[in-house]
Design a protein around this motif. Structure first.
Motif, PDB file in Angstrom:
ATOM      1  N   SER A  42       3.787  19.466  54.957  1.00 53.01           N
ATOM      2  CA  SER A  42       3.586  20.438  53.877  1.00 53.01           C
ATOM      3  C   SER A  42       2.497  19.993  52.915  1.00 53.01           C
ATOM      4  O   SER A  42       1.883  20.816  52.242  1.00 53.01           O
ATOM      5  CB  SER A  42       4.893  20.668  53.108  1.00 53.01           C
ATOM      6  N   GLU A  43       2.228  18.700  52.847  1.00 48.41           N
ATOM      7  CA  GLU A  43       1.184  18.196  51.957  1.00 48.41           C
ATOM      8  C   GLU A  43      -0.211  18.488  52.487  1.00 48.41           C
ATOM      9  O   GLU A  43      -1.177  18.524  51.730  1.00 48.41           O
ATOM     10  CB  GLU A  43       1.351  16.678  51.759  1.00 48.41           C
ATOM     11  N   HIS A  44      -0.315  18.677  53.809  1.00 50.06           N
ATOM     12  CA  HIS A  44      -1.622  18.894  54.421  1.00 50.06           C
ATOM     13  C   HIS A  44      -1.778  20.316  54.935  1.00 50.06           C
ATOM     14  O   HIS A  44      -2.643  20.595  55.741  1.00 50.06           O
ATOM     15  CB  HIS A  44      -1.838  17.901  55.574  1.00 50.06           C
ATOM     16  N   GLY A  45      -0.947  21.186  54.451  1.00 53.13           N
ATOM     17  CA  GLY A  45      -1.003  22.561  54.899  1.00 53.13           C
ATOM     18  C   GLY A  45      -1.460  23.489  53.798  1.00 53.13           C
ATOM     19  O   GLY A  45      -2.154  23.089  52.855  1.00 53.13           O
ATOM     20  N   ASP A  46      -1.061  24.702  53.938  1.00 55.25           N
ATOM     21  CA  ASP A  46      -1.464  25.738  52.990  1.00 55.25           C
ATOM     22  C   ASP A  46      -0.498  25.857  51.814  1.00 55.25           C
ATOM     23  O   ASP A  46      -0.707  26.688  50.932  1.00 55.25           O
ATOM     24  CB  ASP A  46      -1.541  27.098  53.709  1.00 55.25           C
ATOM     25  N   TRP A  47       0.546  25.052  51.816  1.00 54.00           N
ATOM     26  CA  TRP A  47       1.572  25.211  50.784  1.00 54.00           C
ATOM     27  C   TRP A  47       1.174  24.408  49.558  1.00 54.00           C
ATOM     28  O   TRP A  47       1.377  23.196  49.488  1.00 54.00           O
ATOM     29  CB  TRP A  47       2.918  24.748  51.320  1.00 54.00           C
ATOM     30  N   GLU A  48       0.652  25.090  48.582  1.00 60.93           N
ATOM     31  CA  GLU A  48       0.205  24.434  47.362  1.00 60.93           C
ATOM     32  C   GLU A  48       0.921  25.044  46.170  1.00 60.93           C
ATOM     33  O   GLU A  48       1.649  26.020  46.298  1.00 60.93           O
ATOM     34  CB  GLU A  48      -1.309  24.604  47.202  1.00 60.93           C
ATOM     35  N   ALA A  51       5.650  25.844  43.942  1.00 59.48           N
ATOM     36  CA  ALA A  51       6.659  25.980  44.998  1.00 59.48           C
ATOM     37  C   ALA A  51       6.538  24.858  46.021  1.00 59.48           C
ATOM     38  O   ALA A  51       7.538  24.273  46.449  1.00 59.48           O
ATOM     39  CB  ALA A  51       6.544  27.335  45.679  1.00 59.48           C
ATOM     40  N   GLY A  52       5.326  24.539  46.412  1.00 53.33           N
ATOM     41  CA  GLY A  52       5.115  23.448  47.368  1.00 53.33           C
ATOM     42  C   GLY A  52       5.538  22.117  46.795  1.00 53.33           C
ATOM     43  O   GLY A  52       6.172  21.303  47.475  1.00 53.33           O
ATOM     44  N   ASP A  53       5.176  21.889  45.539  1.00 55.56           N
ATOM     45  CA  ASP A  53       5.564  20.625  44.891  1.00 55.56           C
ATOM     46  C   ASP A  53       7.075  20.507  44.765  1.00 55.56           C
ATOM     47  O   ASP A  53       7.645  19.431  45.009  1.00 55.56           O
ATOM     48  CB  ASP A  53       4.922  20.519  43.510  1.00 55.56           C
ATOM     49  N   LYS A  54       7.731  21.595  44.393  1.00 51.47           N
ATOM     50  CA  LYS A  54       9.204  21.588  44.257  1.00 51.47           C
ATOM     51  C   LYS A  54       9.853  21.339  45.625  1.00 51.47           C
ATOM     52  O   LYS A  54      10.833  20.595  45.734  1.00 51.47           O
ATOM     53  CB  LYS A  54       9.713  22.898  43.661  1.00 51.47           C
ATOM     54  N   PHE A  55       9.313  21.980  46.665  1.00 50.42           N
ATOM     55  CA  PHE A  55       9.830  21.771  48.017  1.00 50.42           C
ATOM     56  C   PHE A  55       9.720  20.297  48.402  1.00 50.42           C
ATOM     57  O   PHE A  55      10.686  19.690  48.865  1.00 50.42           O
ATOM     58  CB  PHE A  55       9.066  22.640  49.027  1.00 50.42           C
ATOM     59  N   ARG A  56       8.549  19.722  48.203  1.00 56.61           N
ATOM     60  CA  ARG A  56       8.341  18.322  48.583  1.00 56.61           C
ATOM     61  C   ARG A  56       9.228  17.378  47.771  1.00 56.61           C
ATOM     62  O   ARG A  56       9.747  16.397  48.292  1.00 56.61           O
ATOM     63  CB  ARG A  56       6.859  17.972  48.435  1.00 56.61           C
ATOM     64  N   GLU A  57       9.435  17.691  46.505  1.00 54.26           N
ATOM     65  CA  GLU A  57      10.309  16.887  45.653  1.00 54.26           C
ATOM     66  C   GLU A  57      11.744  16.914  46.191  1.00 54.26           C
ATOM     67  O   GLU A  57      12.387  15.869  46.324  1.00 54.26           O
ATOM     68  CB  GLU A  57      10.256  17.440  44.228  1.00 54.26           C
ATOM     69  N   LYS A  58      12.226  18.106  46.505  1.00 57.32           N
ATOM     70  CA  LYS A  58      13.602  18.249  47.014  1.00 57.32           C
ATOM     71  C   LYS A  58      13.748  17.601  48.390  1.00 57.32           C
ATOM     72  O   LYS A  58      14.734  16.924  48.668  1.00 57.32           O
ATOM     73  CB  LYS A  58      14.001  19.728  47.112  1.00 57.32           C
TER      74      LYS A  58
END
Length: 161
Positions: A42-48, A51-58
């Motif tokens: 997700s860090e190297h995709g289109d998810w920025e 929402a992306g940060d919250k996803f990665r945190e969780k």
């Protein structure tokens, strides 16, 4: 009074359970790594963005919980394996006490192969006794005392549990 040699533990089933915990720990680690890999993708995709940060945190928290749980499973496996080894040793010691008693002619049972008790030396009653009878009684008393000492040592070692 009879000497109790019963060890109410099954080291083989404890080892089987420990092996199951080991497999569960491996699977837990694999899944935690897959969660962490999903975060990396997700860090190297289109998810920025937020929402992306919250996803990665969780998802990192979930991965961390997975790795922590794996460590707990390994700890439980280690403890259970140690318990199984200790109980195997205690059982072997109890069997040694039974062998000492049986060699001297003392009854042990209910099954001599899986004895849970050693009977007291028989009451000799009143004499006179032959030398052979006195020798047998002395041998049985000495074996009973030795078996009792062996069992006491095994119980002391078992007392940790």
């Amino acid at each position: 009074m009879p000497i109790l040699t019963l060890v109410d533990a099954d080291p083989d089933s404890c080892r089987a359970c420990a092996n199951g915990l080991s497999k569960l720990a491996e699977a837990t680690e694999d899944n935690a790594q897959k969660v962490r890999d999903a975060k990396a993708k997700s860090e190297h995709g289109d998810w920025e963005g937020i929402a992306g940060d919250k996803f990665r945190e969780k998802i990192e928290k979930i991965a961390h919980l997975g790795f922590d749980f794996k460590l707990q499973l390994e700890s439980a496996k280690t403890g259970l394996s140690k318990f199984a080894d200790d109980m195997s040793g205690v059982k072997a010691t109890m069997n040694r006490a039974v062998a000492v008693a049986l060699e001297a002619g003392l009854p042990a049972g209910p099954d001599v192969c899986n004895a849970t008790w050693i009977m007291d030396p028989p009451d000799p009653g009143f004499g006179p006794y032959s030398v052979a009878q006195e020798t047998k009684m002395a041998k049985q008393l000495a074996a009973y005392a030795e078996a009792n000492q062996i069992v006491a040592g095994a119980r002391q070692a078992r007392g940790r549990w």
